[in-house]
Write a protein that holds these residues in place. Sequence first.
Motif, PDB file in Angstrom:
ATOM      1  N   ASN A  46      28.469  27.261  37.421  1.00 13.95           N
ATOM      2  CA  ASN A  46      28.332  28.459  36.583  1.00 13.95           C
ATOM      3  C   ASN A  46      28.371  29.730  37.422  1.00 13.95           C
ATOM      4  O   ASN A  46      28.939  30.740  37.006  1.00 13.95           O
ATOM      5  CB  ASN A  46      27.043  28.410  35.768  1.00 13.95           C
ATOM      6  N   TYR A  47      27.753  29.672  38.594  1.00 12.67           N
ATOM      7  CA  TYR A  47      27.787  30.830  39.500  1.00 12.67           C
ATOM      8  C   TYR A  47      29.239  31.166  39.861  1.00 12.67           C
ATOM      9  O   TYR A  47      29.636  32.329  39.825  1.00 12.67           O
ATOM     10  CB  TYR A  47      26.968  30.560  40.761  1.00 12.67           C
ATOM     11  N   MET A  48      30.025  30.156  40.194  1.00 19.53           N
ATOM     12  CA  MET A  48      31.421  30.397  40.575  1.00 19.53           C
ATOM     13  C   MET A  48      32.236  30.921  39.392  1.00 19.53           C
ATOM     14  O   MET A  48      33.127  31.764  39.577  1.00 19.53           O
ATOM     15  CB  MET A  48      32.051  29.131  41.162  1.00 19.53           C
ATOM     16  N   ASP A  49      31.940  30.469  38.186  1.00 21.41           N
ATOM     17  CA  ASP A  49      32.605  31.010  36.997  1.00 21.41           C
ATOM     18  C   ASP A  49      32.300  32.494  36.840  1.00 21.41           C
ATOM     19  O   ASP A  49      33.201  33.303  36.566  1.00 21.41           O
ATOM     20  CB  ASP A  49      32.175  30.258  35.738  1.00 21.41           C
ATOM     21  N   LEU A  50      31.040  32.863  36.998  1.00 22.29           N
ATOM     22  CA  LEU A  50      30.655  34.274  36.931  1.00 22.29           C
ATOM     23  C   LEU A  50      31.314  35.064  38.052  1.00 22.29           C
ATOM     24  O   LEU A  50      31.842  36.153  37.827  1.00 22.29           O
ATOM     25  CB  LEU A  50      29.127  34.421  37.008  1.00 22.29           C
ATOM     26  N   TYR A  51      31.297  34.517  39.254  1.00 27.04           N
ATOM     27  CA  TYR A  51      31.903  35.174  40.406  1.00 27.04           C
ATOM     28  C   TYR A  51      33.377  35.484  40.128  1.00 27.04           C
ATOM     29  O   TYR A  51      33.839  36.600  40.344  1.00 27.04           O
ATOM     30  CB  TYR A  51      31.763  34.279  41.640  1.00 27.04           C
ATOM     31  N   ASP A  52      34.100  34.499  39.617  1.00 27.13           N
ATOM     32  CA  ASP A  52      35.520  34.677  39.323  1.00 27.13           C
ATOM     33  C   ASP A  52      35.742  35.703  38.209  1.00 27.13           C
ATOM     34  O   ASP A  52      36.667  36.515  38.288  1.00 27.13           O
ATOM     35  CB  ASP A  52      36.157  33.347  38.939  1.00 27.13           C
ATOM     36  N   LEU A  53      34.907  35.659  37.183  1.00 20.22           N
ATOM     37  CA  LEU A  53      35.012  36.614  36.084  1.00 20.22           C
ATOM     38  C   LEU A  53      34.817  38.045  36.581  1.00 20.22           C
ATOM     39  O   LEU A  53      35.595  38.952  36.239  1.00 20.22           O
ATOM     40  CB  LEU A  53      33.983  36.299  35.000  1.00 20.22           C
ATOM     41  N   LEU A  54      33.810  38.258  37.399  1.00 17.69           N
ATOM     42  CA  LEU A  54      33.533  39.595  37.915  1.00 17.69           C
ATOM     43  C   LEU A  54      34.608  40.066  38.887  1.00 17.69           C
ATOM     44  O   LEU A  54      34.937  41.253  38.935  1.00 17.69           O
ATOM     45  CB  LEU A  54      32.164  39.627  38.601  1.00 17.69           C
ATOM     46  N   GLU A  55      35.154  39.138  39.629  1.00 14.85           N
ATOM     47  CA  GLU A  55      36.183  39.480  40.604  1.00 14.85           C
ATOM     48  C   GLU A  55      37.411  40.098  39.939  1.00 14.85           C
ATOM     49  O   GLU A  55      38.077  40.959  40.516  1.00 14.85           O
ATOM     50  CB  GLU A  55      36.585  38.227  41.380  1.00 14.85           C
ATOM     51  N   ASP A  56      37.696  39.686  38.717  1.00 15.79           N
ATOM     52  CA  ASP A  56      38.875  40.157  38.002  1.00 15.79           C
ATOM     53  C   ASP A  56      38.666  41.474  37.265  1.00 15.79           C
ATOM     54  O   ASP A  56      39.610  42.006  36.678  1.00 15.79           O
ATOM     55  CB  ASP A  56      39.328  39.102  36.992  1.00 15.79           C
ATOM     56  N   GLN A  57      37.460  42.005  37.259  1.00 10.96           N
ATOM     57  CA  GLN A  57      37.171  43.258  36.557  1.00 10.96           C
ATOM     58  C   GLN A  57      37.589  44.449  37.416  1.00 10.96           C
ATOM     59  O   GLN A  57      37.910  44.308  38.593  1.00 10.96           O
ATOM     60  CB  GLN A  57      35.683  43.345  36.215  1.00 10.96           C
ATOM     61  N   ASP A  58      37.557  45.618  36.811  1.00  8.99           N
ATOM     62  CA  ASP A  58      37.874  46.852  37.531  1.00  8.99           C
ATOM     63  C   ASP A  58      36.802  47.890  37.236  1.00  8.99           C
ATOM     64  O   ASP A  58      37.060  48.925  36.630  1.00  8.99           O
ATOM     65  CB  ASP A  58      39.258  47.358  37.106  1.00  8.99           C
ATOM     66  N   PHE A  59      35.572  47.588  37.658  1.00  8.40           N
ATOM     67  CA  PHE A  59      34.454  48.499  37.433  1.00  8.40           C
ATOM     68  C   PHE A  59      34.595  49.720  38.328  1.00  8.40           C
ATOM     69  O   PHE A  59      34.864  49.607  39.517  1.00  8.40           O
ATOM     70  CB  PHE A  59      33.117  47.816  37.741  1.00  8.40           C
ATOM     71  N   LYS A  60      34.376  50.876  37.732  1.00 10.11           N
ATOM     72  CA  LYS A  60      34.380  52.133  38.504  1.00 10.11           C
ATOM     73  C   LYS A  60      32.955  52.564  38.853  1.00 10.11           C
ATOM     74  O   LYS A  60      32.727  53.197  39.876  1.00 10.11           O
ATOM     75  CB  LYS A  60      35.047  53.248  37.706  1.00 10.11           C
ATOM     76  N   ASP A  61      32.007  52.227  37.943  1.00 15.81           N
ATOM     77  CA  ASP A  61      30.619  52.627  38.142  1.00 15.81           C
ATOM     78  C   ASP A  61      29.711  51.756  37.282  1.00 15.81           C
ATOM     79  O   ASP A  61      30.177  50.847  36.594  1.00 15.81           O
ATOM     80  CB  ASP A  61      30.422  54.108  37.832  1.00 15.81           C
ATOM     81  N   THR A  62      28.432  52.048  37.318  1.00 15.49           N
ATOM     82  CA  THR A  62      27.450  51.275  36.573  1.00 15.49           C
ATOM     83  C   THR A  62      27.716  51.322  35.066  1.00 15.49           C
ATOM     84  O   THR A  62      27.509  50.332  34.367  1.00 15.49           O
ATOM     85  CB  THR A  62      26.034  51.804  36.875  1.00 15.49           C
ATOM     86  N   LEU A  63      28.191  52.448  34.576  1.00 19.30           N
ATOM     87  CA  LEU A  63      28.478  52.573  33.144  1.00 19.30           C
ATOM     88  C   LEU A  63      29.550  51.566  32.709  1.00 19.30           C
ATOM     89  O   LEU A  63      29.452  50.981  31.623  1.00 19.30           O
ATOM     90  CB  LEU A  63      28.909  53.997  32.809  1.00 19.30           C
ATOM     91  N   ASP A  64      30.539  51.332  33.541  1.00 22.25           N
ATOM     92  CA  ASP A  64      31.557  50.318  33.225  1.00 22.25           C
ATOM     93  C   ASP A  64      30.923  48.935  33.084  1.00 22.25           C
ATOM     94  O   ASP A  64      31.311  48.152  32.219  1.00 22.25           O
ATOM     95  CB  ASP A  64      32.634  50.265  34.308  1.00 22.25           C
ATOM     96  N   VAL A  65      29.946  48.636  33.923  1.00 17.88           N
ATOM     97  CA  VAL A  65      29.255  47.347  33.854  1.00 17.88           C
ATOM     98  C   VAL A  65      28.473  47.253  32.546  1.00 17.88           C
ATOM     99  O   VAL A  65      28.494  46.223  31.868  1.00 17.88           O
ATOM    100  CB  VAL A  65      28.326  47.139  35.064  1.00 17.88           C
TER     101      VAL A  65
END
Length: 71
Positions: A46-65
């Motif tokens: 599950n950790y690796m699934d989350l890691y991969d999901l987050l890796e593909d995002q394009d967060f600019k700042d905390t608000l994007d999260v």
Amino acid sequence: MSNIQRLATEGNKNHKLFVDAINTFKCSQGFYGRLYNYINEMDEDNYMDLYDLLEDQDFKDTLDVVFFLEC
């Protein structure tokens, strides 16, 4: 090392912004406190699934999260 710490140290910019948002709000917002605990209790798959999901995002700042998590 906890899963949150692993995300912060091993991850890219997206992982670090994600962890920063969770750490910022975990004491004042119940959702983020529960998410913090849930992530730390994840098994490796599950950790690796989350890691991969987050890796593909394009967060600019905390608000994007926050938008990512709450929308």
